[in-house]
Design a protein around this motif. Structure first.
Motif, PDB file in Angstrom:
ATOM      1  N   PRO A  37    -121.854   4.482 -47.233  1.00  0.00           N
ATOM      2  CA  PRO A  37    -120.652   5.110 -46.679  1.00  0.00           C
ATOM      3  C   PRO A  37    -119.489   4.971 -47.656  1.00  0.00           C
ATOM      4  CG  PRO A  37    -121.213   3.099 -45.472  1.00  0.00           C
ATOM      5  CD  PRO A  37    -122.273   3.303 -46.497  1.00  0.00           C
ATOM      6  N   LEU A  38    -118.740   6.046 -47.839  1.00  0.00           N
ATOM      7  CA  LEU A  38    -117.538   5.994 -48.669  1.00  0.00           C
ATOM      8  C   LEU A  38    -116.299   5.738 -47.826  1.00  0.00           C
ATOM      9  CD1 LEU A  38    -118.139   8.946 -51.143  1.00  0.00           C
ATOM     10  CD2 LEU A  38    -118.554   6.509 -51.492  1.00  0.00           C
ATOM     11  N   ARG A  39    -116.336   6.206 -46.605  1.00  0.00           N
ATOM     12  CA  ARG A  39    -115.192   6.018 -45.724  1.00  0.00           C
ATOM     13  C   ARG A  39    -115.676   6.119 -44.278  1.00  0.00           C
ATOM     14  NH1 ARG A  39    -110.030   5.342 -45.036  1.00  0.00           N
ATOM     15  NH2 ARG A  39    -108.679   6.934 -44.175  1.00  0.00           N
ATOM     16  N   ASN A  40    -115.455   5.037 -43.504  1.00  0.00           N
ATOM     17  CA  ASN A  40    -115.795   5.018 -42.090  1.00  0.00           C
ATOM     18  C   ASN A  40    -114.599   5.498 -41.273  1.00  0.00           C
ATOM     19  OD1 ASN A  40    -118.506   3.935 -41.998  1.00  0.00           O
ATOM     20  ND2 ASN A  40    -117.599   2.055 -42.800  1.00  0.00           N
ATOM     21  N   VAL A  60    -115.447  11.512 -56.720  1.00  0.00           N
ATOM     22  CA  VAL A  60    -115.444  12.457 -55.608  1.00  0.00           C
ATOM     23  C   VAL A  60    -114.060  12.395 -54.965  1.00  0.00           C
ATOM     24  CG1 VAL A  60    -116.418  10.783 -53.972  1.00  0.00           C
ATOM     25  CG2 VAL A  60    -116.624  13.209 -53.517  1.00  0.00           C
ATOM     26  N   ALA A  61    -113.510  13.571 -54.641  1.00  0.00           N
ATOM     27  CA  ALA A  61    -112.204  13.645 -53.985  1.00  0.00           C
ATOM     28  C   ALA A  61    -112.330  14.532 -52.748  1.00  0.00           C
ATOM     29  CB  ALA A  61    -111.155  14.201 -54.942  1.00  0.00           C
ATOM     30  N   TRP A  62    -111.526  14.233 -51.737  1.00  0.00           N
ATOM     31  CA  TRP A  62    -111.547  15.017 -50.511  1.00  0.00           C
ATOM     32  C   TRP A  62    -110.176  14.958 -49.862  1.00  0.00           C
ATOM     33  CZ3 TRP A  62    -113.697  10.254 -51.185  1.00  0.00           C
ATOM     34  CH2 TRP A  62    -113.272   9.231 -50.339  1.00  0.00           C
ATOM     35  N   ASP A  63    -109.908  15.943 -48.992  1.00  0.00           N
ATOM     36  CA  ASP A  63    -108.712  15.843 -48.165  1.00  0.00           C
ATOM     37  C   ASP A  63    -109.152  15.568 -46.738  1.00  0.00           C
ATOM     38  OD1 ASP A  63    -108.472  18.565 -46.560  1.00  0.00           O
ATOM     39  OD2 ASP A  63    -108.868  19.188 -48.626  1.00  0.00           O
ATOM     40  N   GLU A  64    -108.326  14.784 -46.047  1.00  0.00           N
ATOM     41  CA  GLU A  64    -108.645  14.430 -44.663  1.00  0.00           C
ATOM     42  C   GLU A  64    -107.369  14.386 -43.843  1.00  0.00           C
ATOM     43  OE1 GLU A  64    -108.959   9.813 -43.739  1.00  0.00           O
ATOM     44  OE2 GLU A  64    -110.372  10.350 -45.329  1.00  0.00           O
ATOM     45  N   ALA A  76    -113.003   8.438 -54.577  1.00  0.00           N
ATOM     46  CA  ALA A  76    -113.839   7.266 -54.828  1.00  0.00           C
ATOM     47  C   ALA A  76    -114.529   7.477 -56.171  1.00  0.00           C
ATOM     48  CB  ALA A  76    -114.866   7.070 -53.721  1.00  0.00           C
ATOM     49  N   GLN A  77    -114.764   6.380 -56.893  1.00  0.00           N
ATOM     50  CA  GLN A  77    -115.392   6.467 -58.210  1.00  0.00           C
ATOM     51  C   GLN A  77    -116.687   5.681 -58.195  1.00  0.00           C
ATOM     52  OE1 GLN A  77    -115.340   3.901 -60.994  1.00  0.00           O
ATOM     53  NE2 GLN A  77    -116.070   5.295 -62.544  1.00  0.00           N
ATOM     54  N   TYR A  78    -117.747   6.318 -58.717  1.00  0.00           N
ATOM     55  CA  TYR A  78    -119.056   5.691 -58.855  1.00  0.00           C
ATOM     56  C   TYR A  78    -119.241   5.306 -60.309  1.00  0.00           C
ATOM     57  CZ  TYR A  78    -124.116   5.074 -58.847  1.00  0.00           C
ATOM     58  OH  TYR A  78    -125.371   4.558 -58.986  1.00  0.00           O
ATOM     59  N   SER A  79    -119.640   4.068 -60.543  1.00  0.00           N
ATOM     60  CA  SER A  79    -119.897   3.585 -61.904  1.00  0.00           C
ATOM     61  C   SER A  79    -121.390   3.636 -62.192  1.00  0.00           C
ATOM     62  CB  SER A  79    -119.391   2.150 -62.065  1.00  0.00           C
ATOM     63  OG  SER A  79    -119.844   1.615 -63.294  1.00  0.00           O
ATOM     64  N   GLY A  80    -121.765   4.438 -63.172  1.00  0.00           N
ATOM     65  CA  GLY A  80    -123.164   4.518 -63.570  1.00  0.00           C
ATOM     66  C   GLY A  80    -123.659   3.243 -64.228  1.00  0.00           C
ATOM     67  N   SER A  81    -122.750   2.462 -64.828  1.00  0.00           N
ATOM     68  CA  SER A  81    -123.180   1.246 -65.523  1.00  0.00           C
ATOM     69  C   SER A  81    -123.540   0.117 -64.558  1.00  0.00           C
ATOM     70  CB  SER A  81    -122.106   0.781 -66.513  1.00  0.00           C
ATOM     71  OG  SER A  81    -120.927   0.432 -65.829  1.00  0.00           O
ATOM     72  N   TRP A  85    -120.329   2.090 -56.043  1.00  0.00           N
ATOM     73  CA  TRP A  85    -119.076   2.760 -55.750  1.00  0.00           C
ATOM     74  C   TRP A  85    -117.937   1.754 -55.712  1.00  0.00           C
ATOM     75  CZ3 TRP A  85    -118.295   7.884 -55.505  1.00  0.00           C
ATOM     76  CH2 TRP A  85    -119.400   8.710 -55.311  1.00  0.00           C
ATOM     77  N   PHE A  86    -116.784   2.134 -56.215  1.00  0.00           N
ATOM     78  CA  PHE A  86    -115.560   1.369 -56.016  1.00  0.00           C
ATOM     79  C   PHE A  86    -114.947   1.835 -54.695  1.00  0.00           C
ATOM     80  CE2 PHE A  86    -116.158   1.256 -60.616  1.00  0.00           C
ATOM     81  CZ  PHE A  86    -116.060  -0.110 -60.836  1.00  0.00           C
ATOM     82  N   PRO A  87    -114.071   1.040 -54.085  1.00  0.00           N
ATOM     83  CA  PRO A  87    -113.508   1.433 -52.783  1.00  0.00           C
ATOM     84  C   PRO A  87    -112.762   2.769 -52.846  1.00  0.00           C
ATOM     85  CG  PRO A  87    -113.046  -0.866 -53.246  1.00  0.00           C
ATOM     86  CD  PRO A  87    -113.612  -0.273 -54.508  1.00  0.00           C
ATOM     87  N   SER A  88    -112.823   3.509 -51.757  1.00  0.00           N
ATOM     88  CA  SER A  88    -112.074   4.752 -51.626  1.00  0.00           C
ATOM     89  C   SER A  88    -110.583   4.436 -51.574  1.00  0.00           C
ATOM     90  CB  SER A  88    -112.462   5.477 -50.338  1.00  0.00           C
ATOM     91  OG  SER A  88    -113.834   5.778 -50.340  1.00  0.00           O
ATOM     92  N   VAL A  89    -109.784   5.282 -52.225  1.00  0.00           N
ATOM     93  CA  VAL A  89    -108.331   5.090 -52.240  1.00  0.00           C
ATOM     94  C   VAL A  89    -107.635   6.425 -52.005  1.00  0.00           C
ATOM     95  CG1 VAL A  89    -108.363   3.076 -53.762  1.00  0.00           C
ATOM     96  CG2 VAL A  89    -108.184   5.354 -54.747  1.00  0.00           C
TER      97      VAL A  89
END
Length: 181
Positions: A37-40, A60-64, A76-81, A85-89
């Motif tokens: 989950p990126l955002r509950n 990934v970016a979204w409007d809510e 939210a940013q996903y690190s391939g290394s 996922w880092f926390p959504s902001v």
């Protein structure tokens, strides 16, 4: 859903449901998939857009919908290394106006850019927020005005690490194009 293909070798799919925004990371080489989950309990999700780079990173970016009827832009940013996922902001700070229609581009140099429309009454402007993998805090720059009297932005990364943004004039059918670094 927003879909991004990062070349390291992950495919990322992001989908919204009534009470959750979820990602699925699929490793093309191994066939392994994992969801997170990126955002509950988000507000109603509008546009979702994602982009990745050759290092396997994805933004990934979204409007809510938020309290008070306006819309906010989140990312939210996903690190391939580290395959995480880092926390959504929330990447913009406007507490009055709606921000909609985010579009993302990710350059090979590790900089991601999100463009979106700010709706202030009948006025429409295109704003930008930047993310850099190389920032000491690994964070977002906050929003900045990019194109006045414009809406429906789109963005593409160039091979030199820059970006080209297009948008339509909010008062006519004219098209804007602007390059930025």
């Amino acid at each position: 859903p927003g879909i991004a293909l990062a070349l390291d070798p992950n495919a990322v799919i992001v989908a919204s449901f009534p009470t959750i925004l979820v990602s699925v990371v699929y490793n093309i080489m191994t066939g392994q998939a994992s969801s997170m989950p990126l955002r509950n309990n988000p507000g109603a999700i509008g546009s979702i857009h994602a982009a990745g780079n050759a290092a396997g990173n994805v933004v990934v970016a979204w409007d809510e919908a938020s309290d008070g009827g306006r819309r906010d832009v989140w990312a939210a940013q996903y690190s391939g290394s580290v395959n995480s996922w880092f926390p959504s902001v929330r990447i913009e700070s406007d507490e009055v106006n709606s921000m909609t229609g985010p579009r993302v581009a990710y350059a090979a140099n590790g900089q991601a850019v999100v463009v979106f429309t700010r709706e202030a009454g009948s006025a429409r402007d295109v704003f930008v927020s930047r993310y850099s993998d190389s920032d000491a805090d690994g964070g977002w720059s906050g929003e900045a005005l990019l194109i006045s009297f414009a809406t429906n932005p789109d963005i593409v990364a160039t091979s030199t690490g820059g970006f080209v943004v297009t948008a339509t004039d909010s008062n006519s059918s004219a098209l804007f194009a602007r390059s930025c670094r």
